[in-house]
Design a protein around this motif. Structure first.
Motif, mmCIF file in Angstrom:
data_model
loop_
_atom_site.group_PDB
_atom_site.id
_atom_site.type_symbol
_atom_site.label_atom_id
_atom_site.label_comp_id
_atom_site.label_asym_id
_atom_site.label_seq_id
_atom_site.Cartn_x
_atom_site.Cartn_y
_atom_site.Cartn_z
ATOM 1 N N GLY A 1 3.287 8.673 0.342
ATOM 2 C CA GLY A 1 3.447 8.119 -0.989
ATOM 3 C C GLY A 1 4.406 6.956 -1.071
ATOM 4 O O GLY A 1 4.442 6.265 -2.104
ATOM 5 N N ASP A 2 5.207 6.694 -0.027
ATOM 6 C CA ASP A 2 6.098 5.539 -0.045
ATOM 7 C C ASP A 2 5.276 4.259 -0.147
ATOM 8 O O ASP A 2 4.236 4.111 0.506
ATOM 9 C CB ASP A 2 6.947 5.502 1.225
ATOM 10 C CG ASP A 2 8.055 6.543 1.205
ATOM 11 O OD1 ASP A 2 8.335 7.081 0.124
ATOM 12 O OD2 ASP A 2 8.637 6.816 2.280
ATOM 13 N N GLU A 3 5.752 3.328 -0.950
ATOM 14 C CA GLU A 3 5.083 2.033 -1.091
ATOM 15 C C GLU A 3 5.673 1.071 -0.068
ATOM 16 O O GLU A 3 6.881 0.828 -0.056
ATOM 17 C CB GLU A 3 5.239 1.469 -2.493
ATOM 18 C CG GLU A 3 4.426 0.195 -2.725
ATOM 19 C CD GLU A 3 4.511 -0.304 -4.156
ATOM 20 O OE1 GLU A 3 3.768 -1.232 -4.501
ATOM 21 O OE2 GLU A 3 5.344 0.247 -4.919
ATOM 22 N N ILE A 4 4.830 0.547 0.794
ATOM 23 C CA ILE A 4 5.284 -0.317 1.883
ATOM 24 C C ILE A 4 4.583 -1.660 1.814
ATOM 25 O O ILE A 4 3.519 -1.802 1.202
ATOM 26 C CB ILE A 4 5.015 0.330 3.266
ATOM 27 C CG1 ILE A 4 3.512 0.549 3.454
ATOM 28 C CG2 ILE A 4 5.795 1.632 3.419
ATOM 29 C CD1 ILE A 4 3.136 0.994 4.858
ATOM 30 N N VAL A 5 5.178 -2.646 2.472
ATOM 31 C CA VAL A 5 4.608 -3.991 2.535
ATOM 32 C C VAL A 5 3.599 -4.036 3.684
ATOM 33 O O VAL A 5 3.915 -3.665 4.817
ATOM 34 C CB VAL A 5 5.707 -5.042 2.742
ATOM 35 C CG1 VAL A 5 5.089 -6.429 2.895
ATOM 36 C CG2 VAL A 5 6.694 -5.018 1.593
ATOM 37 N N GLU B 1 0.860 -1.183 0.000
ATOM 38 C CA GLU B 1 0.000 0.000 0.000
ATOM 39 C C GLU B 1 0.894 1.229 0.000
ATOM 40 O O GLU B 1 2.082 1.150 0.323
ATOM 41 C CB GLU B 1 -0.914 0.036 1.238
ATOM 42 C CG GLU B 1 -2.039 -0.951 1.225
ATOM 43 C CD GLU B 1 -2.959 -0.770 2.431
ATOM 44 O OE1 GLU B 1 -2.881 0.312 3.067
ATOM 45 O OE2 GLU B 1 -3.729 -1.690 2.728
ATOM 46 N N LYS B 2 0.281 2.363 -0.302
ATOM 47 C CA LYS B 2 0.986 3.632 -0.247
ATOM 48 C C LYS B 2 0.790 4.254 1.145
ATOM 49 O O LYS B 2 -0.283 4.145 1.737
ATOM 50 C CB LYS B 2 0.442 4.596 -1.306
ATOM 51 C CG LYS B 2 0.618 4.109 -2.751
ATOM 52 C CD LYS B 2 2.053 4.259 -3.205
ATOM 53 C CE LYS B 2 2.171 3.938 -4.697
ATOM 54 N NZ LYS B 2 3.554 4.095 -5.187
ATOM 55 N N VAL B 3 1.843 4.881 1.646
ATOM 56 C CA VAL B 3 1.734 5.598 2.914
ATOM 57 C C VAL B 3 0.821 6.795 2.703
ATOM 58 O O VAL B 3 1.017 7.586 1.771
ATOM 59 C CB VAL B 3 3.116 6.048 3.413
ATOM 60 C CG1 VAL B 3 2.985 6.857 4.693
ATOM 61 C CG2 VAL B 3 4.019 4.846 3.634
ATOM 62 N N SER B 4 -0.188 6.934 3.559
ATOM 63 C CA SER B 4 -1.160 8.014 3.412
ATOM 64 C C SER B 4 -1.473 8.616 4.775
ATOM 65 O O SER B 4 -0.898 8.214 5.791
ATOM 66 C CB SER B 4 -2.443 7.492 2.748
ATOM 67 O OG SER B 4 -2.985 6.423 3.511
ATOM 68 N N ARG B 5 -2.381 9.564 4.797
ATOM 69 C CA ARG B 5 -2.735 10.263 6.033
ATOM 70 C C ARG B 5 -4.136 9.837 6.502
ATOM 71 O O ARG B 5 -5.034 9.614 5.689
ATOM 72 C CB ARG B 5 -2.679 11.778 5.844
ATOM 73 C CG ARG B 5 -1.264 12.270 5.529
ATOM 74 C CD ARG B 5 -1.165 13.776 5.493
ATOM 75 N NE ARG B 5 0.216 14.196 5.260
ATOM 76 C CZ ARG B 5 1.129 14.347 6.211
ATOM 77 N NH1 ARG B 5 0.798 14.107 7.483
ATOM 78 N NH2 ARG B 5 2.357 14.727 5.923
#
Length: 466
Positions: A431-435, A55-59
């Motif tokens: 926006g960083d893509e994380i596991v 997923e993308k890091v979001s707020r």
């Protein structure tokens, strides 16, 4: 006849050998073996990519909560215990009955207290009579002293007689003052006896419902003047109710009066009630008993229960609550709006491997002082090195960031959390893509630099049951 001679066949002429043919075969065999070994090594050491979900890091808006269990109690309840001892001769109320302030709750046999009041009154009357006598004696002593004082001034009476009349007058005055004090003592005894007699009748101190009735008509009860006393009943105001829950010492520091809460009552399964924290315990429950236990606490330390603090939450929504009902409270402690957040499952711990140290050549020392200083500081340096190595071996919170076909373990600083997300205060950007899955990949398989491939989530047999 002689047998004909056997003729030997002529020897075959040997074919000329081809030069280099054997070397070619040997070279082919060596090449084949090398290829087989290379393929075997490549296949044997090939690491398959780990299937993950990302997923993308979001707020998000995050609200941290503390959950605790407890019981429902009235905000205001009065425990009724008699101040005098005796037999209950009247008990016109029953459990569950609503009473108004001033209504009769019970009467205690007053015979003993009536007798004590009569005795106190008789003592007071005796004190009044004693004062009357003392006043009369003072008047007589004043008259005798005045008459003999005139005679003494005319030298018609001896000085010793004059002094005797003067002393008699002073003694009479002192007797009057003593009689006044005795009257005050007697009056206090009358008031005390009257108060004890009045306390044989107990009226309701407020409007409320009798939620507990422990005594019956004809039962003897113990007063609270010099003892704990008998708790006869409890009157509660059921129009204002609160939940009293136990909070552990790790969460109590997050709570304060005024925080909101959601309350779930077992008897009302389909409803959630709003509440407000009104009081947070300053001392743990059972603190006094723990301190009085003294030396026993050390011997039974292994069996001690967890430290708990009582928190009171007042219901702002009311229903037909009854004291003692079980309740579960979810208290909102901290809130972050538009915070950088990641799913709960994406945060794990790993030991971060340090970068390889740069090797340096040997250091030459040209003086004895340098060698001495090095040996002197070796102990301190070794201690510092040990501390640093311990810190390096300590697991830290990490999130795996996807970089192409592999992942990187990025240390992060986490803040508050709710049921779904962790707040990230440092280490990631939006926006960083994380596991984010699966569970086994994040908790065990993944490490810095491991290859990954995106794919659907699969059943993970090793995931613990929720």
């Amino acid at each position: 006849m002689e047998p004909p001679p056997i003729l030997r066949p002529a020897a075959a002429t040997p074919k000329p050998k081809r030069k280099g043919h054997g070397k070619l075969i040997l070279f082919a065999i060596v090449v084949f073996i090398v290829l087989v070994l290379t393929m075997f090594y490549a296949l044997h050491n090939k690491t398959p990519a780990i299937i993950v979900q990302t997923e993308k890091v979001s707020r998000h808006n995050i609200t941290e909560t503390v959950i605790a269990n407890g019981k429902i109690y009235p905000v205001l309840e009065v425990h009724i215990s008699p101040e005098v001892s005796g037999e209950i001769t009247a008990l016109p109320v029953k459990e569950g009955q609503f009473v108004h302030k001033g209504d009769l709750l019970l009467k205690i046999n007053p015979d003993v207290y009536i007798a004590a009041l009569n005795q106190a009154k008789a003592g007071y009357e005796s004190a009044v009579a004693a004062k009357t006598t003392a006043v009369a004696n003072l008047e007589k002593a004043d008259t005798d002293f005045t008459r003999n004082q005139e005679l003494y001034k005319r030298n018609l009476e001896d000085e010793s007689d004059y002094i005797g009349f003067k002393v008699a007058r002073d003694v009479a005055r002192a007797n009057v003052e003593s009689a006044d004090d005795q009257m005050a003592v007697s009056q206090a005894a009358v008031d005390s006896a009257q108060d004890s007699l009045d306390k044989t009748t107990i009226a309701a101190p407020m409007d409320g419902t009798i939620t507990t009735l422990n005594s019956q008509l004809g039962e003897r009860v113990l007063g609270t003047v010099q003892n704990v006393g008998t708790e006869i009943m409890i009157i509660s105001d059921l129009s204002a109710m609160e939940a009293r829950v136990d909070i552990g010492e790790m969460d109590i520091v997050l709570l304060q009066a005024g925080q909101t809460a959601q309350l779930e009552v077992d008897s009302f399964k389909d409803r959630k009630f709003a509440g407000l924290v009104t009081a947070v315990g300053n001392a743990s429950e059972g603190l006094e008993s723990d301190s009085s236990a003294g030396s026993l606490s050390s011997s039974s330390g292994s069996g001690q229960s967890a430290t708990q603090f009582q928190v009171r939450i007042r219901f702002t929504d009311l229903a037909q609550f009854r004291p003692g009902m079980s309740v579960t409270a979810t208290i909102e402690t901290r809130t972050r709006t538009n915070a950088l957040a990641v799913p709960i499952a994406s945060v794990t711990t790993r030991v971060i491997k340090p970068d390889p140290e740069i090797k340096t050549g040997p250091v030459k020392t040209n003086s004895l002082a340098a060698a001495t200083n090095a040996s002197t500081g070796s102990a301190t340096n070794s201690l510092k090195t040990g501390k640093k190595s311990d810190e390096k071996d300590k697991p830290v919170d990490v999130v795996f960031v996807v970089q192409g076909d592999h992942v990187k373990a990025v240390p992060v600083k986490i803040g508050i959390s709710d049921d779904d997300f962790w707040e990230i205060t440092d280490g990631l950007k939006e926006g960083d893509e994380i596991v984010t899955g699966g569970y086994r990949a994040i908790s065990r398989d993944l490490d810095d630099g491991k290859k990954v491939v995106k794919g659907p989530a699969v059943a993970d047999l090793e995931k613990p049951a929720p």
